[in-house]
Design a protein around this motif. Sequence first.
Motif, PDB file in Angstrom:
ATOM      1  N   VAL A  50      43.596   0.913 -14.760  1.00 39.38           N
ATOM      2  CA  VAL A  50      42.711   2.082 -14.744  1.00 39.38           C
ATOM      3  C   VAL A  50      41.335   1.709 -14.207  1.00 39.38           C
ATOM      4  N   TYR A  51      40.891   0.507 -14.517  1.00 39.46           N
ATOM      5  CA  TYR A  51      39.584   0.054 -14.055  1.00 39.46           C
ATOM      6  C   TYR A  51      39.579  -0.123 -12.538  1.00 39.46           C
ATOM      7  N   GLN A  52      40.648  -0.743 -12.029  1.00 39.36           N
ATOM      8  CA  GLN A  52      40.743  -0.948 -10.585  1.00 39.36           C
ATOM      9  C   GLN A  52      40.798   0.376  -9.823  1.00 39.36           C
ATOM     10  N   LYS A  53      41.511   1.326 -10.384  1.00 38.66           N
ATOM     11  CA  LYS A  53      41.616   2.628  -9.717  1.00 38.66           C
ATOM     12  C   LYS A  53      40.296   3.368  -9.722  1.00 38.66           C
ATOM     13  N   SER A  54      39.474   3.081 -10.712  1.00 40.29           N
ATOM     14  CA  SER A  54      38.197   3.790 -10.812  1.00 40.29           C
ATOM     15  C   SER A  54      37.146   3.239  -9.850  1.00 40.29           C
ATOM     16  N   GLN A  55      37.409   2.042  -9.288  1.00 35.63           N
ATOM     17  CA  GLN A  55      36.448   1.445  -8.366  1.00 35.63           C
ATOM     18  C   GLN A  55      36.688   1.988  -6.942  1.00 35.63           C
ATOM     19  N   GLU A  56      35.663   2.596  -6.312  1.00 37.43           N
ATOM     20  CA  GLU A  56      35.758   3.114  -4.948  1.00 37.43           C
ATOM     21  C   GLU A  56      35.716   1.967  -3.947  1.00 37.43           C
ATOM     22  N   LYS A  57      36.626   2.058  -2.953  1.00 37.65           N
ATOM     23  CA  LYS A  57      36.644   1.054  -1.904  1.00 37.65           C
ATOM     24  C   LYS A  57      35.531   1.334  -0.898  1.00 37.65           C
ATOM     25  N   ALA A  58      34.921   0.278  -0.419  1.00 35.18           N
ATOM     26  CA  ALA A  58      33.824   0.422   0.544  1.00 35.18           C
ATOM     27  C   ALA A  58      34.350   0.975   1.864  1.00 35.18           C
ATOM     28  N   ILE A  59      33.681   1.976   2.383  1.00 27.55           N
ATOM     29  CA  ILE A  59      34.062   2.603   3.645  1.00 27.55           C
ATOM     30  C   ILE A  59      32.933   2.405   4.655  1.00 27.55           C
ATOM     31  N   SER A  60      33.269   1.910   5.791  1.00 27.56           N
ATOM     32  CA  SER A  60      32.294   1.749   6.865  1.00 27.56           C
ATOM     33  C   SER A  60      32.824   2.425   8.123  1.00 27.56           C
ATOM     34  N   PHE A  61      31.945   2.603   9.113  1.00 27.79           N
ATOM     35  CA  PHE A  61      32.320   3.279  10.366  1.00 27.79           C
ATOM     36  C   PHE A  61      32.028   2.368  11.552  1.00 27.79           C
ATOM     37  N   GLU A  62      32.862   2.510  12.579  1.00 33.91           N
ATOM     38  CA  GLU A  62      32.565   1.834  13.831  1.00 33.91           C
ATOM     39  C   GLU A  62      31.348   2.476  14.475  1.00 33.91           C
ATOM     40  N   THR A  63      30.648   1.706  15.268  1.00 38.22           N
ATOM     41  CA  THR A  63      29.458   2.221  15.952  1.00 38.22           C
ATOM     42  C   THR A  63      29.519   1.855  17.433  1.00 38.22           C
ATOM     43  N   GLU A  64      28.824   2.656  18.219  1.00 41.35           N
ATOM     44  CA  GLU A  64      28.688   2.391  19.655  1.00 41.35           C
ATOM     45  C   GLU A  64      27.238   2.570  20.043  1.00 41.35           C
ATOM     46  N   GLU A  65      26.818   1.832  21.052  1.00 39.67           N
ATOM     47  CA  GLU A  65      25.446   1.899  21.522  1.00 39.67           C
ATOM     48  C   GLU A  65      25.364   2.670  22.845  1.00 39.67           C
ATOM     49  N   PRO A  66      24.272   3.386  23.078  1.00 43.39           N
ATOM     50  CA  PRO A  66      24.070   4.030  24.384  1.00 43.39           C
ATOM     51  C   PRO A  66      24.006   2.982  25.491  1.00 43.39           C
ATOM     52  N   TYR A  67      24.367   3.376  26.689  1.00 43.14           N
ATOM     53  CA  TYR A  67      24.396   2.444  27.807  1.00 43.14           C
ATOM     54  C   TYR A  67      23.996   3.180  29.081  1.00 43.14           C
ATOM     55  N   TYR A  68      23.595   2.391  30.079  1.00 42.40           N
ATOM     56  CA  TYR A  68      23.182   2.970  31.356  1.00 42.40           C
ATOM     57  C   TYR A  68      24.377   2.985  32.310  1.00 42.40           C
ATOM     58  N   THR A  69      24.581   4.114  32.961  1.00 44.08           N
ATOM     59  CA  THR A  69      25.723   4.262  33.864  1.00 44.08           C
ATOM     60  C   THR A  69      25.467   5.411  34.827  1.00 44.08           C
ATOM     61  N   ASP A  70      26.377   5.580  35.780  1.00 43.37           N
ATOM     62  CA  ASP A  70      26.329   6.724  36.696  1.00 43.37           C
ATOM     63  C   ASP A  70      27.246   7.816  36.166  1.00 43.37           C
ATOM     64  N   ILE A  71      26.770   9.047  36.181  1.00 44.01           N
ATOM     65  CA  ILE A  71      27.567  10.181  35.720  1.00 44.01           C
ATOM     66  C   ILE A  71      27.802  11.113  36.905  1.00 44.01           C
ATOM     67  N   ILE A  72      29.060  11.367  37.177  1.00 46.63           N
ATOM     68  CA  ILE A  72      29.434  12.233  38.302  1.00 46.63           C
ATOM     69  C   ILE A  72      30.280  13.382  37.777  1.00 46.63           C
ATOM     70  N   GLN A  73      29.784  14.586  37.951  1.00 50.41           N
ATOM     71  CA  GLN A  73      30.561  15.773  37.574  1.00 50.41           C
ATOM     72  C   GLN A  73      31.330  16.227  38.814  1.00 50.41           C
ATOM     73  N   LYS A  74      32.647  16.316  38.703  1.00 49.06           N
ATOM     74  CA  LYS A  74      33.465  16.553  39.882  1.00 49.06           C
ATOM     75  C   LYS A  74      34.669  17.406  39.553  1.00 49.06           C
ATOM     76  N   LEU A 105      23.707  15.957  31.917  1.00 50.79           N
ATOM     77  CA  LEU A 105      24.956  16.119  32.666  1.00 50.79           C
ATOM     78  C   LEU A 105      26.099  15.400  31.957  1.00 50.79           C
ATOM     79  N   SER A 106      27.274  16.027  31.967  1.00 50.22           N
ATOM     80  CA  SER A 106      28.464  15.439  31.363  1.00 50.22           C
ATOM     81  C   SER A 106      29.617  15.489  32.353  1.00 50.22           C
ATOM     82  N   ASP A 107      30.452  14.447  32.336  1.00 52.22           N
ATOM     83  CA  ASP A 107      31.659  14.447  33.158  1.00 52.22           C
ATOM     84  C   ASP A 107      32.916  14.628  32.323  1.00 52.22           C
ATOM     85  N   GLY A 108      32.736  14.996  31.037  1.00 48.10           N
ATOM     86  CA  GLY A 108      33.869  15.194  30.144  1.00 48.10           C
ATOM     87  C   GLY A 108      34.212  13.968  29.319  1.00 48.10           C
TER      88      GLY A 108
END
Length: 366
Positions: free
Chosen positions: A24-48, A338-341
């Motif tokens: 019961v004690y183990q079930k009551s303990q919440e598991k740690a949840i984390s998220f993946e992350t991404e960083e902004p980057y420089y690129t060319d965007i072409i809408q076509k 601008l977005s290319d999808g």
Amino acid sequence: MKKVIFIIVSLLIVGLLAWTLYYVYQKSQEKAISFETEEPYYTDIIQKTVATGSVVPRREIDIKPVVSGIIDQLLVEPGMQVKEGDVLARIKVIPDMVSLNNAENRVDRAKIARDNAIVDFTRNQTLFDQGVISKADFQPFQLAKKNAETELEGAEDNLRIIREGASKKNSATANTLVRSTITGMVLAVPIEIGNSVIEVNNFNEGTTIATIADMSDLIFEGKVDESEVGKIKEGMDLILTIGAIENLDFNAVLEYISPKGIEENGAIQFEIKAAVNAKSDQFIRAGYSANANVVLARRDSVLAINEGLVQYENETDTYVDVKTGEQTYDRRKVELGLSDGIKVQVLSGVGAGDAIKVWNQPITEE
């Protein structure tokens, strides 16, 4: 004995109770949840938008004969370069028997007339030399002799044309010599020596001797769906991807958009044409299938993030979650461009180096 059994049962009950409490004690303990992350980057965007089609020469000419007959000589083969006026083939004329018979009879009559004119001319020349007749009386016989010789020459040329397709005077420009009308590359030679060919006339388009095209001037011919045709206009840049040439793109400029659509498979398609800027070291074969990416808008070297990182609120506000600490995130409003999808330009709200949460991909830590 009863005491031993009591002790064992008691131990089992205590052990079961302890295991239950631990579970019961183990079930009551919440598991740690984390998220993946991404960083902004420089690129060319072409809408076509994408158009499918093929690369073809702008000028592709079918060379056809002007006389009917049989191919006697064939001087070219696919892949050869030819210049305007070069001889491609020679045709052996098969004469019409009626025309041939009439031409032979005309020659015979012309020879009789010439021989008779020579006899009259010779007789009267002797009289003229002796002073029996005057110059005026002698001139008609001179004229008759020249006319008879000219008529014979014309009859013989006519017979030669019927038999061989060329006169004696114009043998170098004979109709039996099939010549190229443009400078370019021979793409196809659909006939062989010995094949019968038909001349171009009002009732028949004639037999194709060879197909010649200027391979230095290529265009892309494709079709665009009606939902996309309103977004494009003449002068736009295209990026061509040719299936047969891997890892290499070609630039093109849109020249033509059809004013009328054609229904294909239940959808209305509009034809487009674009001039291809071929590279000098790359040979593009006629008929290659290609996809043309019509560039509607373009941004070079701009800060961008993946479209999937953006969350929407009230259909107008856009925001992302930026990591500020261990399992802590700050919601920030961002202004997008601008977005290319797949990726979208970031105008404000985050900068390079910010860790943005991939909000729909949680990772549970054991």
